[in-house]
Design a protein around this motif. Sequence first.
Motif, short mmCIF file in Angstrom:
data_model
loop_
_atom_site.label_atom_id
_atom_site.label_comp_id
_atom_site.label_asym_id
_atom_site.label_seq_id
_atom_site.Cartn_x
_atom_site.Cartn_y
_atom_site.Cartn_z
N ALA A 1 5.27 52.03 -35.20
CA ALA A 1 4.67 51.18 -34.16
C ALA A 1 3.16 51.38 -33.97
O ALA A 1 2.50 50.50 -33.42
CB ALA A 1 5.39 51.42 -32.83
N CYS A 2 2.64 52.51 -34.36
CA CYS A 2 1.19 52.78 -34.24
C CYS A 2 0.72 53.29 -35.60
O CYS A 2 0.28 54.43 -35.74
CB CYS A 2 0.91 53.80 -33.15
SG CYS A 2 1.61 53.41 -31.53
N ILE B 1 5.81 42.43 -30.44
CA ILE B 1 6.77 43.47 -30.07
C ILE B 1 8.09 42.84 -29.62
O ILE B 1 9.18 43.28 -30.02
CB ILE B 1 6.19 44.35 -28.94
CG1 ILE B 1 4.84 44.97 -29.38
CG2 ILE B 1 7.18 45.45 -28.56
CD1 ILE B 1 4.91 45.84 -30.59
N LYS B 2 8.01 41.81 -28.80
CA LYS B 2 9.23 41.20 -28.25
C LYS B 2 10.15 40.65 -29.33
O LYS B 2 11.37 40.67 -29.19
CB LYS B 2 8.84 40.10 -27.26
CG LYS B 2 8.27 40.64 -25.95
CD LYS B 2 7.87 39.53 -24.99
CE LYS B 2 7.34 40.09 -23.69
NZ LYS B 2 6.89 39.04 -22.76
N LYS B 3 9.56 40.15 -30.42
CA LYS B 3 10.37 39.62 -31.52
C LYS B 3 11.24 40.70 -32.18
O LYS B 3 12.22 40.39 -32.86
CB LYS B 3 9.47 38.98 -32.58
CG LYS B 3 8.95 37.61 -32.21
CD LYS B 3 8.09 37.04 -33.33
CE LYS B 3 7.57 35.65 -32.97
NZ LYS B 3 6.71 35.10 -34.05
N VAL C 1 12.48 53.84 -34.81
CA VAL C 1 11.12 53.50 -34.38
C VAL C 1 10.30 54.78 -34.27
O VAL C 1 10.74 55.75 -33.62
CB VAL C 1 11.11 52.75 -33.03
CG1 VAL C 1 9.67 52.58 -32.52
CG2 VAL C 1 11.77 51.39 -33.16
N LEU C 2 9.16 54.78 -34.91
CA LEU C 2 8.22 55.89 -34.78
C LEU C 2 7.06 55.44 -33.89
O LEU C 2 6.41 54.44 -34.17
CB LEU C 2 7.68 56.32 -36.15
CG LEU C 2 6.51 57.32 -36.13
CD1 LEU C 2 6.91 58.63 -35.44
CD2 LEU C 2 5.99 57.59 -37.55
N TYR D 1 7.44 49.77 -26.37
CA TYR D 1 7.84 49.80 -27.78
C TYR D 1 9.26 50.34 -27.98
O TYR D 1 9.90 50.05 -28.99
CB TYR D 1 6.85 50.63 -28.60
CG TYR D 1 5.47 50.02 -28.74
CD1 TYR D 1 5.08 48.92 -27.98
CD2 TYR D 1 4.56 50.55 -29.63
CE1 TYR D 1 3.81 48.37 -28.11
CE2 TYR D 1 3.28 50.01 -29.78
CZ TYR D 1 2.91 48.92 -29.01
OH TYR D 1 1.65 48.38 -29.14
N SER D 2 9.75 51.13 -27.03
CA SER D 2 11.10 51.68 -27.15
C SER D 2 12.15 50.57 -27.15
O SER D 2 13.27 50.76 -27.65
CB SER D 2 11.38 52.65 -25.99
OG SER D 2 11.29 51.97 -24.74
N LYS D 3 11.80 49.40 -26.62
CA LYS D 3 12.74 48.28 -26.57
C LYS D 3 13.06 47.73 -27.96
O LYS D 3 14.00 46.95 -28.13
CB LYS D 3 12.18 47.16 -25.68
CG LYS D 3 12.11 47.52 -24.20
CD LYS D 3 11.54 46.37 -23.39
CE LYS D 3 11.65 46.63 -21.88
NZ LYS D 3 10.85 47.77 -21.43
N MET D 4 12.29 48.15 -28.98
CA MET D 4 12.57 47.70 -30.35
C MET D 4 13.76 48.45 -30.96
O MET D 4 14.33 48.00 -31.95
CB MET D 4 11.33 47.90 -31.24
CG MET D 4 10.17 46.99 -30.88
SD MET D 4 8.78 47.10 -32.04
CE MET D 4 8.02 48.66 -31.57
#
Length: 401
Positions: A231-232, A288-290, A298-299, A339-342
């Motif tokens: 994610a980053c 992100i929402k997609k 997820v990292l 981002y945790s929602k991914m």
Amino acid sequence: MRLHRNLVFSVIDGLNLIFNEGEYADKVVQKLLKRDARWGSRDRKFVAETTYDIVRWKRLYAEIADINENYSRENLWRIFAVWATLRGIELPDWSQLEGTPTRRIKGRFDEFSKIRKIKESIPDWLDELCVAELGEKVWSKEINALNKQAEVILRTNTLRTTKEKLQALLATFDNETEFVKGHPVALRLKERANIFRNDAFKNGLFEVQDANSQLVSEFLDVKPGMKVVDACAGAGGKSLHLAALMENKGNLISLDIYEAKLRELKRRARRNGAHNIETRVIDSTKVIKKLYDMADRVLIDAPCSGLGVLRRNPDAKWKIQPGFLDKVRKTQQDILQRYSKMVKPGGKLVYATCSILPSENQEQVKKFLETNEDFTFVEDKKLLASTSGFDGFYMALLERK
């Protein structure tokens, strides 16, 4: 050691750019090393290591030289004279070094060596903060370790070779290496060298990556065929490692807010033969929402103070400010929440930083878990330079129910 005028003048020019123009030390050193094509490896080593050394010990040398926040060229020469004197280097008969009080320099060094914030060359506020968060004993050991020069550690690109084959190949270039216990694909360079010029690097057989940094991607527990989000991602050091751990199978989505960094990641991925990486710029919340509820792993290698990597970025001690720390903690929690929602149900998340401060690490994870009951804490690792011999890192593994 005999000092050469053109090399020393280059160091002074570099220090001026770092201390007075606010440029980053690594970028300045890169520019300096391109200054004269006639320089040999010893000349380049002198310029690079002397510049970094004076940046690392700026406060100590300035206090000894009796200089406040005025880094005029005259004062930069005084600081350089302190550096040379403390190393027992005979000062040449140059006008810039006239009247250097050699005996007084050594006396003041002994005096200031009893005061940690001056001896270890750190701002007062940072010393106080780290004592408050880590305790006097741990912080004293840690800052001493963080002021040592970082070793050169390589990560074998297992998409192209094995650690044993890479070691044998590097030996043919006179780059002797050794295995690193507890780090399955790491090699330690026995002597510093410019390893970016040899064919092993050009062919993507390895990346330069600190040993503890290599543990982050391994901690995520990825498997071939998974859908993974970095994610980053930045320029992609950990994305490249994840691709290797996934054996190029599955979907690795590397996200960042900076498009230029992702372009660099694409270039590195081509060299590494990493074909399962897809880059996406975070230019809106839609990106992100997609991905909500989509990822097996997820990292979140979160923005941080960088206090764990002062060995390789010594100028960070002087660039970081108290206000930045407050801002970055807020950013860390915001990224963690969104981002945790991914992560899909049953998936895993790693939150990591290259900081040693609990307020950026354990406390952020605790705060997140208090408001996200669908996540459970699995385990974490707190890696200090003083106990591991490598960079300071934190990583926490969480699982979504």
